[in-house]
Design a protein around this motif. Structure first.
Motif, PDB file in Angstrom:
ATOM      1  N   ASN A 433       0.847  -1.183   0.000  1.00  0.00           N
ATOM      2  CA  ASN A 433       0.000   0.000   0.000  1.00  0.00           C
ATOM      3  C   ASN A 433       0.886   1.238   0.000  1.00  0.00           C
ATOM      4  O   ASN A 433       2.075   1.155   0.329  1.00  0.00           O
ATOM      5  N   PRO A 434       0.341   2.392  -0.340  1.00  0.00           N
ATOM      6  CA  PRO A 434       1.146   3.614  -0.246  1.00  0.00           C
ATOM      7  C   PRO A 434       1.550   3.896   1.207  1.00  0.00           C
ATOM      8  O   PRO A 434       0.787   3.641   2.140  1.00  0.00           O
ATOM      9  N   VAL A 435       2.747   4.419   1.404  1.00  0.00           N
ATOM     10  CA  VAL A 435       3.200   4.807   2.733  1.00  0.00           C
ATOM     11  C   VAL A 435       2.307   5.922   3.277  1.00  0.00           C
ATOM     12  O   VAL A 435       2.002   6.891   2.566  1.00  0.00           O
ATOM     13  N   VAL A 436       1.876   5.768   4.515  1.00  0.00           N
ATOM     14  CA  VAL A 436       1.132   6.833   5.191  1.00  0.00           C
ATOM     15  C   VAL A 436       2.159   7.883   5.619  1.00  0.00           C
ATOM     16  O   VAL A 436       3.000   7.606   6.480  1.00  0.00           O
ATOM     17  N   PRO A 437       2.133   9.072   5.034  1.00  0.00           N
ATOM     18  CA  PRO A 437       3.242  10.016   5.244  1.00  0.00           C
ATOM     19  C   PRO A 437       3.403  10.467   6.685  1.00  0.00           C
ATOM     20  O   PRO A 437       4.518  10.791   7.104  1.00  0.00           O
ATOM     21  N   ALA A 438       2.333  10.474   7.452  1.00  0.00           N
ATOM     22  CA  ALA A 438       2.429  10.909   8.844  1.00  0.00           C
ATOM     23  C   ALA A 438       3.036   9.852   9.742  1.00  0.00           C
ATOM     24  O   ALA A 438       3.439  10.161  10.873  1.00  0.00           O
ATOM     25  N   LEU A 439       3.120   8.599   9.253  1.00  0.00           N
ATOM     26  CA  LEU A 439       3.569   7.494  10.100  1.00  0.00           C
ATOM     27  C   LEU A 439       4.845   6.824   9.614  1.00  0.00           C
ATOM     28  O   LEU A 439       5.582   6.239  10.410  1.00  0.00           O
ATOM     29  N   GLY A 440       5.091   6.816   8.299  1.00  0.00           N
ATOM     30  CA  GLY A 440       6.297   6.191   7.775  1.00  0.00           C
ATOM     31  C   GLY A 440       6.145   4.735   7.412  1.00  0.00           C
ATOM     32  O   GLY A 440       7.140   4.038   7.200  1.00  0.00           O
ATOM     33  N   PHE A 441       4.907   4.237   7.305  1.00  0.00           N
ATOM     34  CA  PHE A 441       4.689   2.843   6.899  1.00  0.00           C
ATOM     35  C   PHE A 441       3.310   2.702   6.253  1.00  0.00           C
ATOM     36  O   PHE A 441       2.437   3.551   6.457  1.00  0.00           O
ATOM     37  N   PRO A 442       3.105   1.627   5.462  1.00  0.00           N
ATOM     38  CA  PRO A 442       1.829   1.420   4.770  1.00  0.00           C
ATOM     39  C   PRO A 442       0.913   0.441   5.503  1.00  0.00           C
ATOM     40  O   PRO A 442       1.326  -0.253   6.440  1.00  0.00           O
ATOM     41  N   LEU A 443      -0.324   0.379   5.045  1.00  0.00           N
ATOM     42  CA  LEU A 443      -1.265  -0.647   5.487  1.00  0.00           C
ATOM     43  C   LEU A 443      -0.904  -1.997   4.860  1.00  0.00           C
ATOM     44  O   LEU A 443      -0.102  -2.077   3.934  1.00  0.00           O
ATOM     45  N   GLY A 444      -1.537  -3.063   5.347  1.00  0.00           N
ATOM     46  CA  GLY A 444      -1.301  -4.403   4.821  1.00  0.00           C
ATOM     47  C   GLY A 444      -2.318  -4.803   3.774  1.00  0.00           C
ATOM     48  O   GLY A 444      -3.153  -3.999   3.322  1.00  0.00           O
ATOM     49  N   THR A 445      -2.271  -6.090   3.381  1.00  0.00           N
ATOM     50  CA  THR A 445      -3.132  -6.589   2.301  1.00  0.00           C
ATOM     51  C   THR A 445      -3.638  -8.005   2.577  1.00  0.00           C
ATOM     52  O   THR A 445      -3.895  -8.761   1.662  1.00  0.00           O
ATOM     53  N   ARG A 446      -3.813  -8.364   3.837  1.00  0.00           N
ATOM     54  CA  ARG A 446      -4.134  -9.760   4.163  1.00  0.00           C
ATOM     55  C   ARG A 446      -5.517 -10.175   3.662  1.00  0.00           C
ATOM     56  O   ARG A 446      -5.777 -11.370   3.468  1.00  0.00           O
ATOM     57  N   LEU A 447      -6.425  -9.223   3.395  1.00  0.00           N
ATOM     58  CA  LEU A 447      -7.761  -9.604   2.928  1.00  0.00           C
ATOM     59  C   LEU A 447      -7.735 -10.290   1.573  1.00  0.00           C
ATOM     60  O   LEU A 447      -8.717 -10.939   1.186  1.00  0.00           O
ATOM     61  N   GLN A 448      -6.618 -10.179   0.824  1.00  0.00           N
ATOM     62  CA  GLN A 448      -6.548 -10.832  -0.481  1.00  0.00           C
ATOM     63  C   GLN A 448      -6.668 -12.353  -0.353  1.00  0.00           C
ATOM     64  O   GLN A 448      -6.902 -13.039  -1.341  1.00  0.00           O
ATOM     65  N   MET A 449      -6.530 -12.884   0.840  1.00  0.00           N
ATOM     66  CA  MET A 449      -6.597 -14.324   1.039  1.00  0.00           C
ATOM     67  C   MET A 449      -8.019 -14.830   1.226  1.00  0.00           C
ATOM     68  O   MET A 449      -8.244 -16.038   1.280  1.00  0.00           O
ATOM     69  N   ALA A 450      -8.979 -13.926   1.340  1.00  0.00           N
ATOM     70  CA  ALA A 450     -10.383 -14.323   1.470  1.00  0.00           C
ATOM     71  C   ALA A 450     -11.052 -14.330   0.095  1.00  0.00           C
ATOM     72  O   ALA A 450     -10.670 -13.592  -0.809  1.00  0.00           O
ATOM     73  N   TRP A 451     -12.061 -15.185  -0.037  1.00  0.00           N
ATOM     74  CA  TRP A 451     -12.803 -15.298  -1.297  1.00  0.00           C
ATOM     75  C   TRP A 451     -14.010 -14.361  -1.304  1.00  0.00           C
ATOM     76  O   TRP A 451     -14.570 -14.041  -0.251  1.00  0.00           O
ATOM     77  N   LEU A 452     -14.432 -13.974  -2.507  1.00  0.00           N
ATOM     78  CA  LEU A 452     -15.633 -13.158  -2.670  1.00  0.00           C
ATOM     79  C   LEU A 452     -16.841 -14.000  -3.072  1.00  0.00           C
ATOM     80  O   LEU A 452     -17.877 -13.448  -3.462  1.00  0.00           O
ATOM     81  N   GLU A 453     -16.726 -15.305  -2.983  1.00  0.00           N
ATOM     82  CA  GLU A 453     -17.854 -16.202  -3.241  1.00  0.00           C
ATOM     83  C   GLU A 453     -18.508 -16.569  -1.911  1.00  0.00           C
ATOM     84  O   GLU A 453     -17.833 -17.071  -1.004  1.00  0.00           O
ATOM     85  N   PRO A 454     -19.809 -16.329  -1.751  1.00  0.00           N
ATOM     86  CA  PRO A 454     -20.467 -16.629  -0.480  1.00  0.00           C
ATOM     87  C   PRO A 454     -20.467 -18.130  -0.168  1.00  0.00           C
ATOM     88  O   PRO A 454     -20.397 -18.978  -1.059  1.00  0.00           O
ATOM     89  N   GLY A 455     -20.532 -18.436   1.127  1.00  0.00           N
ATOM     90  CA  GLY A 455     -20.745 -19.806   1.566  1.00  0.00           C
ATOM     91  C   GLY A 455     -19.522 -20.671   1.703  1.00  0.00           C
ATOM     92  O   GLY A 455     -19.643 -21.879   1.955  1.00  0.00           O
ATOM     93  N   LEU A 456     -18.322 -20.094   1.555  1.00  0.00           N
ATOM     94  CA  LEU A 456     -17.092 -20.870   1.689  1.00  0.00           C
ATOM     95  C   LEU A 456     -16.495 -20.657   3.078  1.00  0.00           C
ATOM     96  O   LEU A 456     -16.760 -19.650   3.741  1.00  0.00           O
ATOM     97  N   PRO A 457     -15.657 -21.575   3.540  1.00  0.00           N
ATOM     98  CA  PRO A 457     -15.051 -21.393   4.864  1.00  0.00           C
ATOM     99  C   PRO A 457     -14.212 -20.126   4.974  1.00  0.00           C
ATOM    100  O   PRO A 457     -14.058 -19.585   6.067  1.00  0.00           O
ATOM    101  N   ASN A 458     -13.697 -19.666   3.848  1.00  0.00           N
ATOM    102  CA  ASN A 458     -12.827 -18.489   3.857  1.00  0.00           C
ATOM    103  C   ASN A 458     -13.431 -17.345   3.060  1.00  0.00           C
ATOM    104  O   ASN A 458     -12.726 -16.552   2.447  1.00  0.00           O
ATOM    105  N   THR A 459     -14.750 -17.247   3.062  1.00  0.00           N
ATOM    106  CA  THR A 459     -15.425 -16.122   2.420  1.00  0.00           C
ATOM    107  C   THR A 459     -15.170 -14.841   3.206  1.00  0.00           C
ATOM    108  O   THR A 459     -15.179 -14.847   4.445  1.00  0.00           O
TER     109      THR A 459
END
Length: 604
Positions: A433-459
């Motif tokens: 993610n873009p660096v947050v200028p006031a803090l010196g670090f970016p956000l993460g991206t862990r949500l990419q591991m979840a699915w957008l299909e309903p009804g799955l264990p990892n939805t």
């Protein structure tokens, strides 16, 4: 006699192993100053955020397995959940079929800071300032950049220069990426930590009060405000569009790290402890269950038949991961007990044949029907039709087309009192993610591991953790903690760790202890016969990569059995760390991975 790249270290005072020598040295400094293993681990965790910014960051996450001397093994969950606004409907309304691999939409609630402070509060002895001073020093005065930092920045140079300009300001000053060995500073991050400590000092009374105040500053104060404000700004992501995220201050304030019981499995005198199925941890346990016959009637260690058996068992376990694992609740609770049961394992073991399987074959624990999403099914069918021999992405590093992902760090510590800890920090990469200028670090991206299909264990579900690949390990013998280990590597983590543990268990000990360095150095492998956890979630049925040191005979045997073998470089698979303790003698041991010339063990 086994010849290794380094000796297995032994001593009685304390041992540390991590993926960066500065983190290991900082942790050892804490031990030398009278701190315990948990103080040392927290210090190392913050140093890793500074010296490996392409592999983890302050807004990332960390699962921890800890064994306090004389106490029970616990899991500390530093994996934040999906924000309240992160619904499937919101993402699909944007025309998305997958959560992007970068950008604000992929950000979960940051979990690492709260987890480290919780560990310090409950099991450490030091003040927040005592454990943060090493990271602050490296951020303020600089650290010699490892080659991976500059290489990562070069791959995302165009993105930084045209879109993520706040990241370019930090990592491309005057248009130059960090050169290997050049001092890399992050004074804004140092100032963030100094401000947080000052506010905690002013608001908290006593050590625990100051730790709690630091947690409040992170979750409710200026850090949470800056992160949530920046998450609301649209930024370019892997979809090719600019999207705003869903993380809010309320999401930050309402979550905290928590303890839980580990999932365990008894295997040939070992009790192996892992985080629950919100991680991929039980995959290692399922592989051990499938390989229960190895010490007796199994194939000879290191042969082609041995590797075939391990690979096929791993395919079955990872197929179950895809069909069953997630942060499920209520009626959807993951059937871990059934997945590890003798009867279920026996049925699954019977599927391991003489030839390589190219199918995704989840099982039916307790008679339940497995649930595979359309993406997984379609990916498997498409890859099978293509005979997919194209080069895979392997580890979750920066892809060749410029799409960005990231990797991971690891650390293990054992002290003279017998406290032991294993942690796998990740996320919040400079390329996430873009660096947050006031803090010196970016956000993460862990949500990419979840699915957008309903009804799955990892939805994708607000308030639930995306299933993570992060998976530290701790093992006992006779009820006593004896071994802590882990590795970076995304989906490969519990493949490499299984191989390592078997090398420890099946090979001869050295100098009266476990041959940790020999097990780490042993030629390793990984397969890609399941949907990857990182965007774009690809899979390669039948594909196996082995280090060339495995030998021509083993490679020929794997190919004869139908594996699509890629022979990698001699030192390309696995980046393990490990520490050990002999309860009878008190002798401590440690070893670290030589691959990449970055991980180191220290101790005395």
């Amino acid at each position: 006699m086994t010849f290794t790249t380094r000796p297995t270290l032994q001593g009685t005072f304390g041992m540390v192993s991590s993926t960066h020598w500065l983190a290991s040295a900082s942790a050892m400094a804490v031990l030398e100053d009278g701190g315990n293993a948990f103080d040392a681990a927290v210090a190392a965790g913050f140093v890793l955020q500074v010296v490996e910014p392409h592999l983890n960051g302050p807004a990332g996450e960390v699962p921890v397995i800890l064994a306090p001397a004389g106490g029970p093994v616990r899991v500390l969950c530093g994996q934040g959940p999906a924000p309240r606004g992160a619904t499937v409907e919101h993402y699909t309304s944007l025309g998305l079929e997958l959560v992007p691999g970068t950008g604000p939409l992929a950000a979960a609630v940051p979990g690492a800071f709260d987890a480290w402070m919780t560990l310090l509060r409950d099991h450490g002895t030091r003040e927040p300032a005592d454990v943060l001073k090493y990271a602050i020093g490296y951020a303020e005065h600089g650290h010699p950049a490892v080659p991976g930092i500059g290489a990562t920045v070069e791959r995302v140079r165009e993105l930084f220069e045209t879109e993520w300009t706040t990241s370019a300001e930090l990592y491309l000053p005057a248009g130059r990426s960090p050169a290997p060995g050049a001092l890399l500073r992050n004074p804004v991050l140092a100032a963030t930590w100094r401000r947080l400590l000052a506010e905690a000092e002013a608001a908290g009374r006593g050590r625990e009060g100051r730790i709690e105040a630091a947690r409040r500053v992170w979750r409710e104060g200026f850090v949470a405000e800056a992160l949530s404000d920046f998450a609301a700004r649209p930024a370019m992501d892997t979809s090719g569009e600019r999207h705003a995220g869903t993380l809010t201050g309320d999401d930050m304030a309402s979550w905290s790290a928590s303890y839980e019981e580990p999932v365990t499995y008894d295997w040939n005198g070992w009790t192996v402890c892992k985080a629950g199925p919100w991680s991929q941890g039980p995959v290692l346990l399922q592989q051990l269950a499938l390989l229960a016959d190895l010490p007796g009637s199994g194939p000879e260690y290191g042969t082609g038949e041995y590797l075939h058996t391990l690979i096929e068992a791993s395919k079955l376990a990872f197929a179950d991961r895809e069909a069953w694992y997630g942060d499920a609740q209520g009626a959807d609770t993951v059937p871990v007990e059934d997945l590890l049961s003798d009867a279920y394992t026996a049925r699954r073991r019977a599927l391991i044949g003489e030839s390589a399987s190219h199918e995704l074959r989840p099982g039916s624990p307790g008679g339940r029907a497995p649930r595979l999403g359309a993406h997984a099914t379609e990916a498997a069918e498409a890859a099978a039709r293509a005979g997919d021999r194209a080069a895979g992405t392997g580890e979750p590093t920066v892809a060749r087309d410029g799409a960005t992902a990231g990797d991971t760090c690891h650390l293990d510590v054992v002290d003279r009192w017998g406290n032991m800890v294993s942690a796998t920090p990740s996320g919040g990469w400079l390329q996430s993610n873009p660096v947050v200028p006031a803090l010196g670090f970016p956000l993460g991206t862990r949500l990419q591991m979840a699915w957008l299909e309903p009804g799955l264990p990892n939805t994708l579900t607000p308030g639930r953790r995306p299933r993570t690949t992060l998976t530290p390990s701790l093992a006992l013998r006779g009820g006593e903690p004896v071994l802590a280990f882990g590795t970076p590597g995304g989906d490969q983590q519990d493949q490499w760790q299984t191989h390592f543990l078997l090398a420890v268990a099946l090979r001869e000990p050295v100098r009266g202890g476990y041959d940790l360095q020999g097990a780490i150095d042993a030629p390793n492998w990984h397969h890609e016969g399941f949907p990857g956890s990182f965007w774009p979630r690809a899979m390669r049925p039948g594909a196996v990569t082995v280090e060339s040191r495995a030998g021509e005979e083993a490679v020929r045997e794997l190919r004869r059995r139908g594996h699509l073998v890629t022979v990698g470089g001699p030192w390309t698979e696995g980046r393990l760390c490990a520490v050990a303790r002999d309860p009878e003698t008190g002798v401590l041991s440690a070893a670290a991975n030589p691959r990449g010339m970055q991980g180191y063990a220290v101790g005395r």
